[in-house]
Design an enzyme around this catalytic site. Sequence first.
Site, PDB file in Angstrom:
ATOM      1  N   ARG A  68      41.643  28.464  48.106  1.00 34.47           N
ATOM      2  CA  ARG A  68      40.493  29.028  47.878  1.00 34.47           C
ATOM      3  C   ARG A  68      39.498  27.936  47.564  1.00 34.47           C
ATOM      4  O   ARG A  68      39.850  27.072  46.653  1.00 34.47           O
ATOM      5  CB  ARG A  68      40.560  30.109  46.637  1.00 34.47           C
ATOM      6  CG  ARG A  68      39.486  30.749  46.382  1.00 34.47           C
ATOM      7  CD  ARG A  68      39.900  31.530  45.041  1.00 34.47           C
ATOM      8  NE  ARG A  68      40.700  32.745  45.214  1.00 34.47           N
ATOM      9  CZ  ARG A  68      41.726  33.237  44.450  1.00 34.47           C
ATOM     10  NH1 ARG A  68      41.608  32.744  43.309  1.00 34.47           N
ATOM     11  NH2 ARG A  68      42.523  34.037  44.755  1.00 34.47           N
ATOM     12  N   ARG A  99      37.103  30.070  36.562  1.00 38.73           N
ATOM     13  CA  ARG A  99      37.078  30.197  38.018  1.00 38.73           C
ATOM     14  C   ARG A  99      35.478  29.766  38.479  1.00 38.73           C
ATOM     15  O   ARG A  99      34.603  29.459  37.704  1.00 38.73           O
ATOM     16  CB  ARG A  99      37.463  31.405  38.401  1.00 38.73           C
ATOM     17  CG  ARG A  99      38.896  31.727  37.918  1.00 38.73           C
ATOM     18  CD  ARG A  99      39.979  31.208  38.567  1.00 38.73           C
ATOM     19  NE  ARG A  99      41.318  31.559  38.193  1.00 38.73           N
ATOM     20  CZ  ARG A  99      42.278  32.426  38.634  1.00 38.73           C
ATOM     21  NH1 ARG A  99      41.589  33.120  39.802  1.00 38.73           N
ATOM     22  NH2 ARG A  99      43.284  32.738  38.541  1.00 38.73           N
ATOM     23  N   LYS A 142      43.009  33.105  33.255  1.00 44.51           N
ATOM     24  CA  LYS A 142      41.805  32.865  33.902  1.00 44.51           C
ATOM     25  C   LYS A 142      40.706  33.295  33.203  1.00 44.51           C
ATOM     26  O   LYS A 142      40.649  34.050  32.359  1.00 44.51           O
ATOM     27  CB  LYS A 142      41.916  33.509  35.317  1.00 44.51           C
ATOM     28  CG  LYS A 142      41.972  34.959  35.260  1.00 44.51           C
ATOM     29  CD  LYS A 142      42.502  35.444  36.748  1.00 44.51           C
ATOM     30  CE  LYS A 142      42.615  37.013  36.549  1.00 44.51           C
ATOM     31  NZ  LYS A 142      43.025  37.445  38.153  1.00 44.51           N
ATOM     32  N   LYS A 149      36.442  34.294  33.964  1.00 46.77           N
ATOM     33  CA  LYS A 149      35.278  34.618  34.822  1.00 46.77           C
ATOM     34  C   LYS A 149      33.988  34.668  34.436  1.00 46.77           C
ATOM     35  O   LYS A 149      33.700  35.220  33.160  1.00 46.77           O
ATOM     36  CB  LYS A 149      35.942  35.780  35.610  1.00 46.77           C
ATOM     37  CG  LYS A 149      37.341  35.427  36.384  1.00 46.77           C
ATOM     38  CD  LYS A 149      37.471  36.841  37.103  1.00 46.77           C
ATOM     39  CE  LYS A 149      38.879  36.960  37.830  1.00 46.77           C
ATOM     40  NZ  LYS A 149      39.342  37.901  38.635  1.00 46.77           N
ATOM     41  N   CYS A 205      40.790  44.608  48.681  1.00 48.40           N
ATOM     42  CA  CYS A 205      41.343  43.227  48.248  1.00 48.40           C
ATOM     43  C   CYS A 205      42.403  42.893  49.779  1.00 48.40           C
ATOM     44  O   CYS A 205      42.607  43.600  50.534  1.00 48.40           O
ATOM     45  CB  CYS A 205      42.181  43.111  47.155  1.00 48.40           C
ATOM     46  SG  CYS A 205      43.796  44.154  47.354  1.00 48.40           S
ATOM     47  N   CYS A 241      49.705  38.634  50.061  1.00 46.58           N
ATOM     48  CA  CYS A 241      49.501  38.581  48.496  1.00 46.58           C
ATOM     49  C   CYS A 241      50.892  38.795  47.893  1.00 46.58           C
ATOM     50  O   CYS A 241      51.304  39.893  48.314  1.00 46.58           O
ATOM     51  CB  CYS A 241      48.628  39.409  47.951  1.00 46.58           C
ATOM     52  SG  CYS A 241      48.474  39.642  45.930  1.00 46.58           S
ATOM     53  N   CYS A 277      47.388  46.102  44.258  1.00 46.48           N
ATOM     54  CA  CYS A 277      48.232  46.281  42.956  1.00 46.48           C
ATOM     55  C   CYS A 277      46.897  46.340  41.868  1.00 46.48           C
ATOM     56  O   CYS A 277      45.893  46.435  42.039  1.00 46.48           O
ATOM     57  CB  CYS A 277      48.686  44.833  42.960  1.00 46.48           C
ATOM     58  SG  CYS A 277      47.663  43.663  42.377  1.00 46.48           S
ATOM     59  N   CYS A 316      41.614  43.147  42.212  1.00 50.46           N
ATOM     60  CA  CYS A 316      40.537  41.972  42.654  1.00 50.46           C
ATOM     61  C   CYS A 316      39.178  42.803  43.333  1.00 50.46           C
ATOM     62  O   CYS A 316      38.223  42.077  43.332  1.00 50.46           O
ATOM     63  CB  CYS A 316      41.533  41.236  43.518  1.00 50.46           C
ATOM     64  SG  CYS A 316      42.408  40.083  42.765  1.00 50.46           S
TER      65      CYS A 316
END
Length: 484
Positions: A73, A142, A206, A208, A428, A434, A473, A477
């Site tokens: 990414r 991120r 993470k 954001k 996603c 994934c 999931c 995302c």
Amino acid sequence: MPKVGAMAKKDVETIKAESGGLRSSLAEELANSDRFFSGAAEKILKFHGVYQQEDRDARKQDRTADHHQFMIRTRLPGGQLTPEQYIAHDDLASNYGNNTLRITTRQDFQFHGVLKGDLRETLRELNHALVSTLGACGDIVRNVMACPAPTADPQRRAVQDFSFELTRALYPRTNAYHQIWVDGEAMIDEQVVEDPLYGKTYLPRKFKIAIAYAGDNCVDVYTNDVGLVAIFDAESKLKGFNLLAGGGMGMTHNNDATFARLGDEIGFITPEQVVETVKAIVTIHRDFGDRENRKHARLKYILEDHGVEWFRAELENRVGFKLQPFEPLPLFQVEDHLGWHEQGDCCWFIGIPVENGRVVDRGNYRLRTGLRAIIEQFDLPVRLTAQQNILLTNIHPDDRGAVDAALAKYGILTIEDITPVRRRALACTALPTCGLAITEAERVLPGVIDQLEDVLDELDIADSGITIRMTGCPNGCSRPYVAE
């Protein structure tokens, strides 16, 4: 298939603390013949913008073979790329990936299907194009999002520039990334300098950040750990930013202690206070985030457990000034910036819909080939959107007809060619790459939209603008919990 990581299992916090500034054993394991990284190295690999995955379709067919591959990414503040950077991405998708590029819902590009032996060369070539992957994944800040629509207004451009300023201020201070991937030096420094912002264990999870304009919520600003909403005065001068904190989509099924959450309204800050304030919030997450339970480790749980008043007081104590009251906001619209628009500097931009963000050639729909040809011919900068679409910018008025003709030549769909429900749909990646996916998303959503379009036509509500977001999931995302 050989087992990955035969070492005794360590918790992630220990792995980070012992990584030597995000080095771990990455350099050594790059040199071996295995197709995968060990457990500890695989965790640190994420900080470098790389996920270890498997082709789950192939694994289902043959469980005796090794199907490891990698997703890379890139980190693109505000989704902005030069023409040269776009071409570099496209080249690498052919040379080392699966011949596709994928636009994420956070204005990044992802490569899929990269093999371990090609990782170093892929990252090295990206860095030669002045594109980094460091911090695109992992327990760290991120990619910083911002409204991508190009504009000649210097006040609005200043808002977009904060995505770069925050990226620089929050960038991890390790030289491991360049030593391993760019310079090829495997040696660990005798003295590993602890990151002054993140410390040796970085963040609990993470983090954001997104920047929006008042009235235009194209980045889903309330879903981020930190959201900044630009406020302009009566003369259209940038007055400052409304500050949001504690948003996040991730959750775990059958675990009531985890949940999606919208950010709280914290206060108002001036442009000069932005970097200091956001850095202070990062340190609050660093110091108070749950390091025992990763499912409860995001900033949103600090807000939920301690409350807004506690959070505001802690933030003010760290920055040394009082936050101003939150400014009233107009109703938000979610602009997707598709179609033709004037930039205000005599040039135009066009937003191209990209179904589920997958830049690919399929039959007569030659999106990837066509985009590259147009970008090369007209030397067009590119911007990626939070809706997984692409903006071609700085188009001279005299070139509009030629750009339209090129889009038609390559069978590239425009907003006139798709229905409102398809225009607003997101998915996603999910299966087959994934590792967290428990079901399909990207591969099945187009077929679901086909069926839904028929039903909407029958009910005579095809223009209703329903928003469909599909996730493989509960981590969300594609931001499904705020679809409407």
